[in-house]
Design an enzyme around this catalytic site. Structure first.
Site, PDB file in Angstrom:
ATOM      1  N   LYS A 118       0.742  -1.082   0.012  1.00 42.49           N
ATOM      2  CA  LYS A 118       0.145   0.141   0.055  1.00 42.49           C
ATOM      3  C   LYS A 118       1.243   1.534  -0.529  1.00 42.49           C
ATOM      4  O   LYS A 118       1.794   1.296   0.585  1.00 42.49           O
ATOM      5  CB  LYS A 118      -0.893  -0.076   1.233  1.00 42.49           C
ATOM      6  CG  LYS A 118      -1.825   1.297   0.930  1.00 42.49           C
ATOM      7  CD  LYS A 118      -2.921   0.638   2.387  1.00 42.49           C
ATOM      8  CE  LYS A 118      -4.012   2.274   2.046  1.00 42.49           C
ATOM      9  NZ  LYS A 118      -5.164   1.923   3.294  1.00 42.49           N
ATOM     10  N   SER A 151      -9.596   2.100   2.528  1.00 41.49           N
ATOM     11  CA  SER A 151      -8.602   3.344   1.648  1.00 41.49           C
ATOM     12  C   SER A 151      -7.768   2.063   1.317  1.00 41.49           C
ATOM     13  O   SER A 151      -7.590   2.454   0.269  1.00 41.49           O
ATOM     14  CB  SER A 151      -8.175   3.460   3.218  1.00 41.49           C
ATOM     15  OG  SER A 151      -7.337   3.407   3.561  1.00 41.49           O
ATOM     16  N   SER A 187     -10.727  -0.087   6.613  1.00 41.40           N
ATOM     17  CA  SER A 187      -9.839   0.661   5.733  1.00 41.40           C
ATOM     18  C   SER A 187      -9.089  -1.486   4.550  1.00 41.40           C
ATOM     19  O   SER A 187      -8.445  -0.913   3.606  1.00 41.40           O
ATOM     20  CB  SER A 187      -8.666   1.234   5.308  1.00 41.40           C
ATOM     21  OG  SER A 187      -9.158   2.818   6.200  1.00 41.40           O
TER      22      SER A 187
END
Lengths: 95, 479, 484
Positions: free
Chosen positions: C77, C152, C176
């Protein structure tokens, strides 16, 4: 959210929005604060605030000093530097 | 006290703790390094970097707390103080707001007149220092050096217990002496290791409420604390006597012009939004940790003072002076432990040694004479080998070389004249050479005998024992 | 070679030299090249360096003791700092930021031999539930390109779901990892707060952020967790606990079932959760109905606390030492203001302002402190439940993946998407999100929540479920653009 409050929040946050963007974000903040107020329905009398969910103590680091030689690496990603200093627009000496 | 007004002063002292590394990072703490060479990921607030607390910082704060007999918090918390400033890389300073590590304590402050006043310490908390902005080096820009960012500070806050500029200066001095004594600060005022802010107000004598106060920032010498406060006290009295009002504000002392002036607020806000730093956890101090720190505490000045009075039968004012500073106390104790007489040593340390250090602008941590040399000198005074004037000459010799006392005495032929026949012949020749004075003495003018003693001392080049010369003169002149 | 292969099979094949690490890496790079334009999972693909590292891995594989993830590709990420490869947080503020160091997690995973393919898309500074706040554009849900992948960690999850990588790291502050895993039909774990180091993971809300693994199955999640977890002396909030150990014998768990939570839920989702409940019962586990109090207030408390922390965590982006600085400015304040206003997107600004508000003089007690008190009530509610149960079974999302743009203009509705994940975050508990069915061709997920540091049992529960079901083995068809 009144004009004075939003202006003050922007100053504290160092953000500046005008016109429509400012109006939009004011409306959003009103909605968010309205939503947050659901907290009022919970009776928290006598409840201690909780900062971290897991009960842990602050660990301590041994006082050992290291000298890195990384200034050039660090400053290679800086917007503006000279002679090893980070540069910002001139601040009047307020001290 | 000035006329019918009484000043009220409290001080806040930022003490740079003498650790090797910073409070939340392992970067070496050094003064005067090239800009930004003592700033790592954490000090520069790189994205993702996190703080970890330095153990030594905690022990040092605890030491201070124990020394002022304060309550040490079982649990304390680090808070973020939020404001934007270019020398504050994270956009917040990690400090302690609601729960300081050290609570209420007491500091006995020795005043110039020899009296002692107990000044209340409100609290002492840990925080990180900011970096430095350099304004005069670049034409269009301000330069930022973050070497100092993250240096550990202990901020000590006193109660408004002081009633004059002199008391405030004495309190600052006492704190300086204590933190140096404890070894938690190098005490170097010129490098900013201790910085003093003062809150000052005045009120009519007899009033119980405080007047409006001003804060004077960053006064960095003992002398300036007193001067700045005296100026500010006068300024406030002048305003009030002319029917004006003191404005609550932050002021700066300009040593060059010897005056204080109003500062614009340095930060961009007055709402710091303090809240517990979520990158750090509550600091819990175990009894074991406190016991450990207690076991590493040096004997405190007050304890040492009492012991000096008791063990060495010193009078209190002398003991006070010998315990005002860690280095002099240590020098004194070492010298006495080597067999020197406590009284003679005390007189010498506070007299000749102090004067010589003063002359050369040195401290007791840098005496060119070793305790061993001084102890030997004291012994030669005690056994009457040296008169006090000869001892001074030997002392001067030791100051500039590392020869032993006896070597200097031999080299310079300074041994006191103790051969009775030799002394007698010296005295007789002086009697013969000064018939007029001898006549006066015999006629009852006994004061003149001092003149004759002086003449003997002169011809003996100071090696004669003046007391013995005096006795011998009286005996030979039958008075 | 084919996509959607698990870690164990990859490891066996690599060690048997069925294909080399370089070939495997090239396979995934090709797949990224084919698909990324449509799905937009990756912000940066590190083509050159990952092939170099794969070559090194091949030499390791030839040795007698290759590391556990040797030669297996992974995607990080884009909030984990990676030295030499830009770390953007999907923000204009950091669009060309090259971190001068590796996050602890990145280092640990690299030490375990995995090959980083690149950095995945996300909501800007991890603030969002749809991946629509990214400066680099939204991510599509591989099951339906018109729908969001969740957020997210939308890019991370979509990259696994579309077979562009077998493993991905994500971060979970209020859901997330779990919410997008649920919307994309993959398996993801939010570990206990303190289990995985936060050093080098760009902060959103420090007391809630936790990095975690995303993969095709609970088995693979465990493999990646083993590489990521562990005490880090550089993170004060990192726990000193033993590594995650799976129970040696299959256990029969008492599973808490918060029935009242399902009442307001989309009926078809509730039905999938009930079906999962019956499957657990069939496996010999005992279901016990429990109550979890303060769930509605938890969402509000979460927004107060996470925004407050974010507002000061993001104060460091001032255009002085790194990141975006405005072209022209009149003075210092103007430089700060312009750089930050230009650098941050709308959602980030909203959160900074909300956070600043709740920490301000006069509002602190009513908002921030009140939220911390509710946090305690929520956590204590879970702790009480765990007195009598081993695990809790709960929904992850109130709906399946929603259409791109449908909630964008209504921040409060968007926040409510995290209703089921947020309480777990406030309580700092570990929770596994795993697929449990489909509705109209879109995946549905469920959560298995455990007590603090109970990852071993959470994963064992998920593994037992996945041995009996094949929801996690369903993959989207990506050969042609999905039907409108």
């Amino acid at each position: 959210m009144d004009e004075v409050t939003i202006q003050r929040l922007m100053t504290l946050s160092q953000l500046s929005l005008d016109g429509e963007a400012k109006e939009k974000i004011s409306r959003d903040l009103d909605a968010i604060i309205g939503f947050i107020e659901i907290m009022d329905q919970v009776d928290t009398e006598g409840v201690e605030p909780l900062a971290h969910a897991v009960d842990l103590d602050q660990p301590l680091r041994e006082d050992r000093a290291v000298v890195d030689e990384d200034r050039d690496v660090f400053q290679s990603i800086a917007p503006k530097t000279a002679d090893g200093f980070y540069l910002v627009p001139k601040v009047l000496d307020q001290r | 006290m000035t006329g019918s007004w009484e000043p009220v002063v409290g001080i806040e002292v930022h003490v740079q703790l003498a650790t090797r590394s910073k409070i939340f990072s392992s970067t070496s703490v050094e003064f005067g390094a090239e800009p930004n060479t003592r700033a790592n990921l954490i000090d520069l607030a790189m994205p993702g970097a996190l703080p970890v607390l330095n153990e030594e910082v905690v022990s040092m704060a605890v030491k201070f707390g124990l020394a002022i007999d304060a309550e040490i918090a079982e649990t304390c918390v680090f808070d973020r103080k939020n404001y934007f400033y270019p020398d504050l890389p994270k956009g917040y300073q990690i400090s302690q707001f609601e729960s300081p590590i050290v609570g209420r304590g007491q500091l006995p402050v020795f005043l110039e007149d020899g009296s002692v006043r107990d000044i209340g310490i409100t609290r002492a908390h840990l925080e990180e220092d900011a970096g430095k902005s350099v304004h005069d080096r670049f034409a269009e820009s301000t330069g930022i050096d973050l070497n100092r960012a993250g240096t550990p500070l202990l901020e000590i806050v006193t109660e408004p217990d002081m009633r004059s500029a002199a008391e405030a200066a004495a309190c600052f001095k006492q704190l300086h002496s204590l933190v140096s004594w404890l070894g938690i600060c190098d005490g170097n005022l010129a490098e900013g290791s201790m910085r003093c802010d003062a809150n000052v107000s005045v009120r009519p004598v007899g009033d119980k409420t405080f007047g409006e106060r001003t804060e004077i920032k960053n006064i960095n010498s003992f002398r300036f604390v007193e001067r700045a406060l005296n100026y500010e006290i006068e300024r406030q009295i002048d305003i009030l006597e002319h029917g004006g009002e003191v404005v609550r504000e932050t002021r700066q002392y300009d040593a060059g012009r010897d005056m204080t002036f109003s500062m614009r607020s340095k930060e961009l806000s007055d709402d710091y939004r303090y809240f517990p730093d979520p990158d750090l956890l509550p600091l819990r101090l175990s009894t074991a940790f406190l016991d450990y720190v207690r076991s590493t505490m040096p004997e405190l000045p007050q304890q040492k003072l009492e012991r000096f009075v008791e063990d060495f039968t010193l009078v209190r004012p002398v003991a006070v002076r010998l315990t005002r500073d860690h280095d002099i106390a240590k020098f004194y104790e070492t010298t006495v432990a080597l067999g020197a007489d406590p009284q003679i040593t005390a007189n010498w340390l506070l007299g000749e040694v102090a004067a010589a250090l003063n002359r050369e602008e040195k401290g007791y941590d840098d005496v060119p004479v070793s305790p061993q040399q001084l102890a030997d000198l004291m012994k030669r005074i005690e056994d009457k080998t040296l008169s006090s004037s000869l001892a001074k000459e030997v002392f001067e010799g030791m100051w500039s070389s590392d020869k032993s006392v006896d070597e200097i005495i031999e080299d310079r032929g300074l041994r006191q004249l103790s051969d009775v026949d030799e002394l007698r012949s010296l005295v007789e020749s002086v009697i013969n050479e000064h018939p007029e004075q001898v006549e006066q003495v015999r006629g009852g003018a006994t004061k003149v005998i001092g003149y004759l003693v002086g003449q003997v001392m002169k011809t003996s080049q100071g090696k004669a024992d003046p007391k013995k010369v005096n006795d011998l003169l009286r005996r030979l002149l039958n008075i | 070679m084919k996509p959607f292969v698990g870690v164990r099979e990859l490891r066996t094949d690599l060690q048997a030299k069925k294909y080399s690490a370089v070939e495997l890496t090239q396979f995934y790079l090709d797949r990224i090249a084919d698909l990324n334009d449509r799905i937009n999972c990756f912000i940066t693909v590190d083509t050159e360096r990952c092939l170099e590292r794969a070559a090194v891995a091949d030499r390791q594989l030839a040795s007698s003791h290759p590391q556990p993830l040797c030669g297996i590709p992974i995607a990080h990420k884009d909030l984990f700092c990676t030295a030499g490869v830009r770390t953007t947080c999907a923000s204009n503020m950091l669009k060309s930021f090259i971190a001068p160091y590796d996050a602890t997690v990145v280092k640990q995973i690299s030490d375990a031999g995995a090959i980083s393919l690149g950095k995945t898309n996300m909501d800007e500074f991890a603030m969002g539930s749809s991946n629509e706040t990214s400066y680099f554009g939204g991510v599509s849900n591989p099951w339906n390109m018109k729908r969001v992948p969740g957020g997210s960690s939308g890019g991370a999850v979509a990259s696994v779901a579309s077979g562009m990588t077998p493993l991905a790291t994500g971060s979970d502050t209020g859901g997330s990892i779990r919410q997008p895993a649920s919307l994309c039909g993959v398996t993801g774990l939010k570990p206990t707060y303190g289990r995985v180091s936060r050093f080098g993971m760009i902060a959103f809300a420090s007391s809630l952020d936790q990095g975690g693994p995303i993969a095709h199955s609970a088995d693979d999640v465990y493999e990646l967790l083993a590489a990521m977890e562990g005490h880090d002396p550089q993170d004060s909030t990192s726990a000193r606990v033993k590594e995650t150990v799976l129970p040696t014998r299959e256990r029969r768990y008492v599973i808490g079932y918060p029935e009242s939570l399902l009442e307001g839920l989309d009926e078809r989702i509730a039905e999938r959760i009930q079906q999962a409940r019956r499957q657990f019962e069939a496996l010999g586990h005992k279901i016990e109905v429990i109550e979890l109090p303060y769930i509605d207030a938890a969402v509000a408390a979460y927004y107060v606390l996470s925004s407050a922390e974010a507002s000061t965590n993001l104060a460091r982006y001032d255009g002085v030492r790194y990141g975006h600085r405005t072209e022209t400015s009149e003075d210092l304040l103007d430089m700060y203001c312009r750089s930050r206003t230009e650098g941050f997107g709308l959602e980030v600004k909203r959160r900074i302002l909300t956070g600043t508000y709740s920490l301000s003089v006069g509002y602190f007690d009513a908002y921030y402190l009140k939220a911390q008190k509710i946090r305690r009530l929520v956590r204590d509610g879970f702790l009480a439940a765990f007195e009598s149960v081993d695990l809790i079974l709960a929904p992850v999302t109130p709906t399946t993946a929603f259409e791109i743009g449908s909630l964008r203009s209504d921040p409060v509705e968007m926040y409510k998407q995290d209703l089921y994940t947020i309480p777990v975050s406030l309580a700092g508990l570990p929770a596994l999100s795993l697929p449990c069915g489909f509705i109209d061709g879109l995946p549905v997920g469920m959560q298995l929540i455990g007590p603090h540091f109970g990852e071993g049992d959470v994963l064992a529960g998920g593994m037992a479920f996945q041995r009996e079901t094949d929801w996690h083995e369903q993959h989207p068809s990506l050969d042609e653009p999905s039907a409108p």
